[in-house]
Design an enzyme around this catalytic site. Structure first.
Site, PDB file in Angstrom:
ATOM      1  N   VAL A  87       5.402  -0.962   2.515  1.00 35.00           N
ATOM      2  CA  VAL A  87       4.324  -1.087   3.497  1.00 35.00           C
ATOM      3  C   VAL A  87       3.193  -1.903   2.880  1.00 35.00           C
ATOM      4  O   VAL A  87       2.746  -1.617   1.771  1.00 35.00           O
ATOM      5  CB  VAL A  87       3.819   0.305   3.944  1.00 35.00           C
ATOM      6  CG1 VAL A  87       2.693   0.170   4.958  1.00 35.00           C
ATOM      7  CG2 VAL A  87       4.959   1.124   4.537  1.00 35.00           C
TER       8      VAL A  87
ATOM      9  N   LYS B 256       5.051  -2.431   7.958  1.00 34.89           N
ATOM     10  CA  LYS B 256       6.190  -1.732   7.345  1.00 34.89           C
ATOM     11  C   LYS B 256       7.370  -2.696   7.339  1.00 34.89           C
ATOM     12  O   LYS B 256       7.806  -3.149   8.404  1.00 34.89           O
ATOM     13  CB  LYS B 256       6.482  -0.460   8.157  1.00 34.89           C
ATOM     14  CG  LYS B 256       7.547   0.423   7.568  1.00 34.89           C
ATOM     15  CD  LYS B 256       7.513   1.801   8.220  1.00 34.89           C
ATOM     16  CE  LYS B 256       8.716   2.622   7.823  1.00 34.89           C
ATOM     17  NZ  LYS B 256       8.654   3.983   8.346  1.00 34.89           N
TER      18      LYS B 256
ATOM     19  N   PHE C  97      12.972   3.616   2.531  1.00 34.31           N
ATOM     20  CA  PHE C  97      13.594   2.383   3.015  1.00 34.31           C
ATOM     21  C   PHE C  97      12.623   1.226   3.130  1.00 34.31           C
ATOM     22  O   PHE C  97      13.024   0.099   3.286  1.00 34.31           O
ATOM     23  CB  PHE C  97      14.176   2.606   4.417  1.00 34.31           C
ATOM     24  CG  PHE C  97      14.886   3.900   4.552  1.00 34.31           C
ATOM     25  CD1 PHE C  97      16.168   4.027   4.049  1.00 34.31           C
ATOM     26  CD2 PHE C  97      14.281   4.989   5.152  1.00 34.31           C
ATOM     27  CE1 PHE C  97      16.835   5.215   4.155  1.00 34.31           C
ATOM     28  CE2 PHE C  97      14.948   6.185   5.259  1.00 34.31           C
ATOM     29  CZ  PHE C  97      16.234   6.308   4.753  1.00 34.31           C
ATOM     30  N   ALA C  98      11.359   1.535   3.125  1.00 34.76           N
ATOM     31  CA  ALA C  98      10.406   0.509   3.527  1.00 34.76           C
ATOM     32  C   ALA C  98       9.362   0.251   2.464  1.00 34.76           C
ATOM     33  O   ALA C  98       9.055   1.106   1.645  1.00 34.76           O
ATOM     34  CB  ALA C  98       9.706   0.966   4.809  1.00 34.76           C
TER      35      ALA C  98
ATOM     36  N   ILE D  49       0.824  -1.215   0.000  1.00 30.54           N
ATOM     37  CA  ILE D  49       0.000   0.000   0.000  1.00 30.54           C
ATOM     38  C   ILE D  49       0.855   1.260   0.000  1.00 30.54           C
ATOM     39  O   ILE D  49       0.334   2.356  -0.094  1.00 30.54           O
ATOM     40  CB  ILE D  49      -0.979   0.012   1.208  1.00 30.54           C
ATOM     41  CG1 ILE D  49      -0.240  -0.276   2.518  1.00 30.54           C
ATOM     42  CG2 ILE D  49      -2.108  -0.973   0.992  1.00 30.54           C
ATOM     43  CD1 ILE D  49      -1.102  -0.122   3.757  1.00 30.54           C
ATOM     44  N   GLY D  50       2.143   1.103   0.100  1.00 30.62           N
ATOM     45  CA  GLY D  50       2.994   2.285   0.064  1.00 30.62           C
ATOM     46  C   GLY D  50       4.447   1.862   0.118  1.00 30.62           C
ATOM     47  O   GLY D  50       4.769   0.700   0.384  1.00 30.62           O
ATOM     48  N   SER D  51       5.278   2.824  -0.160  1.00 29.65           N
ATOM     49  CA  SER D  51       6.699   2.524  -0.139  1.00 29.65           C
ATOM     50  C   SER D  51       7.427   3.824   0.111  1.00 29.65           C
ATOM     51  O   SER D  51       7.025   4.882  -0.389  1.00 29.65           O
ATOM     52  CB  SER D  51       7.022   1.889  -1.489  1.00 29.65           C
ATOM     53  OG  SER D  51       8.340   2.050  -1.813  1.00 29.65           O
ATOM     54  N   GLY D  52       8.456   3.767   0.923  1.00 27.90           N
ATOM     55  CA  GLY D  52       9.186   4.993   1.237  1.00 27.90           C
ATOM     56  C   GLY D  52      10.634   4.834   0.845  1.00 27.90           C
ATOM     57  O   GLY D  52      10.985   3.989   0.015  1.00 27.90           O
TER      58      GLY D  52
ATOM     59  N   ASP E 242      10.427  16.205  10.363  1.00 27.50           N
ATOM     60  CA  ASP E 242      10.160  15.861   8.959  1.00 27.50           C
ATOM     61  C   ASP E 242       8.661  15.985   8.675  1.00 27.50           C
ATOM     62  O   ASP E 242       8.051  15.124   8.043  1.00 27.50           O
ATOM     63  CB  ASP E 242      10.658  14.440   8.647  1.00 27.50           C
ATOM     64  CG  ASP E 242      10.802  14.206   7.147  1.00 27.50           C
ATOM     65  OD1 ASP E 242      10.804  15.198   6.378  1.00 27.50           O
ATOM     66  OD2 ASP E 242      10.907  13.033   6.736  1.00 27.50           O
TER      67      ASP E 242
HETATM   68  P1  ADP Z   1       9.780   5.440   4.908  1.00 25.70           P
HETATM   69  O1  ADP Z   1      10.101   5.483   6.366  1.00 25.70           O
HETATM   70  O2  ADP Z   1      10.570   4.444   4.139  1.00 25.70           O
HETATM   71  O3  ADP Z   1       9.778   6.803   4.268  1.00 25.70           O
HETATM   72  P2  ADP Z   1       6.957   5.559   5.388  1.00 25.70           P
HETATM   73  O4  ADP Z   1       6.776   5.245   6.828  1.00 25.70           O
HETATM   74  O5  ADP Z   1       6.926   7.018   5.026  1.00 25.70           O
HETATM   75  O6  ADP Z   1       8.267   4.890   4.799  1.00 25.70           O
HETATM   76  O7  ADP Z   1       5.846   4.770   4.565  1.00 25.70           O
HETATM   77  C1  ADP Z   1       5.818   4.791   3.159  1.00 25.70           C
HETATM   78  C2  ADP Z   1       4.402   4.952   2.656  1.00 25.70           C
HETATM   79  O8  ADP Z   1       3.624   3.816   3.042  1.00 25.70           O
HETATM   80  C3  ADP Z   1       3.667   6.156   3.238  1.00 25.70           C
HETATM   81  O9  ADP Z   1       3.937   7.326   2.539  1.00 25.70           O
HETATM   82  C4  ADP Z   1       2.224   5.715   3.112  1.00 25.70           C
HETATM   83  O10 ADP Z   1       1.735   5.936   1.803  1.00 25.70           O
HETATM   84  C5  ADP Z   1       2.309   4.220   3.361  1.00 25.70           C
HETATM   85  N1  ADP Z   1       2.066   3.950   4.794  1.00 25.70           N
HETATM   86  C6  ADP Z   1       2.957   4.037   5.794  1.00 25.70           C
HETATM   87  N2  ADP Z   1       2.390   3.761   6.982  1.00 25.70           N
HETATM   88  C7  ADP Z   1       1.093   3.501   6.715  1.00 25.70           C
HETATM   89  C8  ADP Z   1      -0.034   3.180   7.548  1.00 25.70           C
HETATM   90  N3  ADP Z   1       0.100   3.074   8.863  1.00 25.70           N
HETATM   91  N4  ADP Z   1      -1.227   2.991   6.945  1.00 25.70           N
HETATM   92  C9  ADP Z   1      -1.346   3.110   5.601  1.00 25.70           C
HETATM   93  N5  ADP Z   1      -0.333   3.419   4.769  1.00 25.70           N
HETATM   94  C10 ADP Z   1       0.879   3.612   5.311  1.00 25.70           C
END
Ligand code: ADP
Length: 674
Positions: free
Chosen positions: A32, A47, A29-30, A24-27, A139
């Site tokens: 999700v 995550k 490093f992670a 559902i998401g990706s950052g 941040d």
């Molecule tokens: P990173 O630490 O790698 O930057 P994030 O924690 O920002 O990763 O998470 C990456 C993406 O995953 C977020 O921008 C969001 O779209 C999705 N995401 C993260 N946590 C959640 C959550 N608790 N519920 C739904 N989506 C999430």
């Protein structure tokens, strides 16, 4: 507090406690993924981080975990469990189905002052609490604020937070965060007070909410830094005097002249229409023990209430903590405080809860109507394709065949769903799930009652989430189209391709900015750095404003589409693209043929240096930096809107800087002249 050590593999333990679904998401490093905690049936976000990929950023994750263990607040995403193996870290988090605040802003172009106030009060509430606990977030940006099922904000990403040993009043030195949101003292490499820097970021965030673009922005980092240090920005005509004043008080270059969070709590702008200060104390204080949850766990674990309480009070962020917090969350949402029981549970010396989790296969989902679909999808190969820990054999044609047979035999699945799982290609099934979630999300949203602040606004603005509202008075004036499909004409020229402002390597940019401003290099990974530095795109703010309209405004020519879609054409289209309901990340087109739209988009992608793979009507897009690293990943899917049936493009950002993504997709869609 120790995290749970995993032997032999974290993934196996994860699967013991959770069902794992789509990404559902990706950052930076992670990755999700959506998950479901088996024992409570609650949805969670998982995550997933690979330690090798984290490299020097591993401490960042540890910082995030420690901070999240110490923070419990209605507007902060809750950490439930941490699972660590020698190679991976899994953080089990509260699931926020509404996506990022960023996507919400750009879908609506900008928010009204009233809606901004609802969100801003929640941001102030979260930040006052964070600061009261001795932390600075460092941040803050709309990508780090997620929207939960009740349309409330939840703050995430504490990887850059700081807790000065001598208290928040002590100065910090590390320059971090995203440059566009960074306070002047921070980018100048001066010592700074974390809470003061957070207020600056909140000012930038407030501006982004009210305006739909950033107050300080530029292709060049050096110019961006100069703009920030001067603190000069333009107030667009639609801002009220009150908003202008508040922004000015927050975006003061001298931190001592800047408002403090405690002043924001009862600022006249913040109090308008509420007549009460922001409530910032935690409604879910850390360490609180709920007797109902304890009783349920004690019964389930066949332990005394006392020993169960003692176990929970260890707050190990293991499966006990997760079960307790998820039960509590159920209770707070008015759901029964129930754990799923199995008839033949064997007691396990250390943790009886764990023993029960072995029987995942026979769990049922009586209190959650979408559970069977999710359960079914656990058996679908599109899910395992994306799941790193699934044995490769399961992804082979043979594996898929075996799975198909299992689906056919599975008595839990209703037959229509079985048919769908067996018949549809994996990719299609994935999309069906997405739609289902969105519908479910919509339902959850409708039933949201918990947040008093939002309820008021939602009542006023019932279709807030469904479709972008008309963005300017002029766009609504003569519009006689049905409300659901209101749009403004696309007046955009072709904006500059994202990142096209500069082809120079990211490293050189950093060096240059360091040289010219004598600024400390930002101590985050190249990925994160490029996300920030790549904030290239439209140059002056006028351009940006026009660009900002595209997401909300490509829904043009709809009358024409409706007229031209004769019944026979509609029939012909029905078998092909997915039919979806209107959502805020959907752009309507002025065209009637989905294949044309698809081809037009595909033709434009190489021009924009976007690599893609296409499956049916979905295009998976990626951009790369000069070092071969993926800087952006997103999906564009040509769909048909449910009612009325018109061709639309569903957008989904998977990875990368949000503003760069916005500009790039605007550019692609406007260049494809759909
Ligand atoms: P990173 O630490 O790698 O930057 P994030 O924690 O920002 O990763 O998470 C990456 C993406 O995953 C977020 O921008 C969001 O779209 C999705 N995401 C993260 N946590 C959640 C959550 N608790 N519920 C739904 N989506 C999430």
């Amino acid at each position: 507090m120790p995290v749970e050590r995993m032997e032999p593999r974290g993934a196996e333990k994860l699967h013991k406690y959770y069902e794992v679904y789509e990404t559902i998401g990706s950052g930076g490093f992670a990755k999700v993924k959506l998950g479901r905690h088996i024992l409570t049936g609650e949805k969670v976000a998982i995550k997933i981080m690979n330690k090798k990929d984290l490299g020097d950023d591993l401490p960042r994750v540890k910082v995030e975990i420690e901070a999240m263990k110490n923070l419990s607040h209605q507007h902060i995403c809750r950490l439930y469990q941490v699972i660590e193996s020698p190679t991976q870290i899994f953080m089990i988090l509260e699931y926020c189905p509404g996506g990022e605040l960023f996507d919400y802003i750009i879908a609506k172009d900008r928010l009204s002052e009233e809606e901004t106030r609802v969100f801003f009060r929640q941001i102030v509430s979260a930040m006052a609490y964070v600061h009261s606990q001795g932390y600075a977030h460092r941040d803050l940006k709309p990508e780090n604020l997620l929207i939960d099922g009740d349309h409330n904000l939840k703050l995430i990403d504490f990887g850059l937070c700081a807790k000065p040993k001598g208290g928040l009043g002590y100065e910090l030195m590390t320059c971090c965060g995203s440059p566009a949101y960074a306070a002047p003292e921070l980018i100048q490499g001066k010592a700074y007070i974390g809470s003061e820097a957070d207020v600056w970021s909140m000012g930038v965030l407030l501006f982004a909410l009210l305006c739909g673009y950033l107050p300080f922005d530029d292709d060049s980092c050096v110019v961006l830094y100069r703009k920030i240090t001067r603190g000069k920005y333009d107030n667009p005509a639609w801002l009220s005097p009150g908003s202008i004043l508040l922004l000015n008080q927050m975006l003061q270059v001298d931190p001592k002249l800047r408002l403090a969070v405690h002043q924001l709590l009862e600022h006249p702008w913040v109090m308008k229409d509420y007549n009460s200060p922001v409530e910032w104390h935690s409604r879910q204080p850390l360490g609180h023990i709920d007797e109902d949850c304890i009783t349920e766990m004690a019964v389930n674990m066949k332990r005394s209430r006392e020993s169960t309480t003692a176990l929970v009070k260890e707050w190990r962020y293991d499966h006990i903590t997760a079960t307790y917090l998820l039960l509590l969350s159920k209770k707070q949402r008015g759901k029964p405080v129930r754990l799923r029981m199995e008839p033949h549970v064997t007691e396990e010396a250390v943790s009886p809860l764990h023993a029960q989790l072995e029987v995942k296969k026979s769990l049922h989902f009586a209190d959650d109507e979408d559970a069977p679909i999710l359960g079914a999808l656990d058996l679908c190969s599109d899910y395992i394709d994306d799941c790193p820990w699934v044995p490769v054999s399961r992804q082979t044609p043979q594996g898929v065949r075996e799975k198909t047979e299992r689906i056919a035999d599975d008595k839990r699945l209703p037959s229509p769903l079985k048919k769908r799982c067996i018949r549809s290609p994996p990719f299609e099934r994935h999309q069906v799930t997405g739609q289902h979630h969105q519908e479910k999300r919509h339902k959850e949203h409708q039933h949201a009652k918990e947040n008093r602040e939002n309820v008021v606004l939602q009542e006023k603005n019932a279709d807030t989430f469904a479709l972008p509202p008309p963005r300017t008075p002029s766009s609504t004036k003569k519009n006689t189209r049905p409300k659901n499909v209101l749009t403004t004409p696309n007046q955009n020229g072709t904006p500059k391709a994202a990142g096209s402002g500069s082809k120079e390597p990211v490293k050189r940019k950093v060096a240059e900015s360091k040289e010219s401003n004598n600024i400390e290099i930002l101590p985050f990974s190249p990925e994160r750095r490029s996300r920030s530095l790549d904030m290239a795109g439209s140059g002056d703010s006028g351009k940006k404003r026009r660009g900002g309209r595209v997401f909300g405004s490509l829904e043009r020519g709809l009358d024409k589409v409706i007229t031209m879609l004769t019944p026979s054409k509609r029939r012909a289209l029905r078998d092909n693209p997915r039919k979806i309901k209107a959502q805020y990340n959907v752009t309507l087109t002025g065209q009637t043929n989905p294949d044309d739209v698809l081809n037009q988009i595909l033709a434009v992608l190489p021009e924009k240096n976007v690599q893609y793979s296409q499956k049916g009507y979905t295009i998976k897009c990626r951009t790369w930096d000069d070092f071969g690293k993926v800087t952006m990943a997103f999906e564009l899917e040509v769909c048909l809107l449910h009612k009325p049936e018109v061709v639309c493009v569903h957008r989904q950002r998977i990875k990368g800087d949000a503003w760069v993504y916005k500009r790039l997709v605007e550019d692609i869609l406007s260049t494809s002249s759909i």
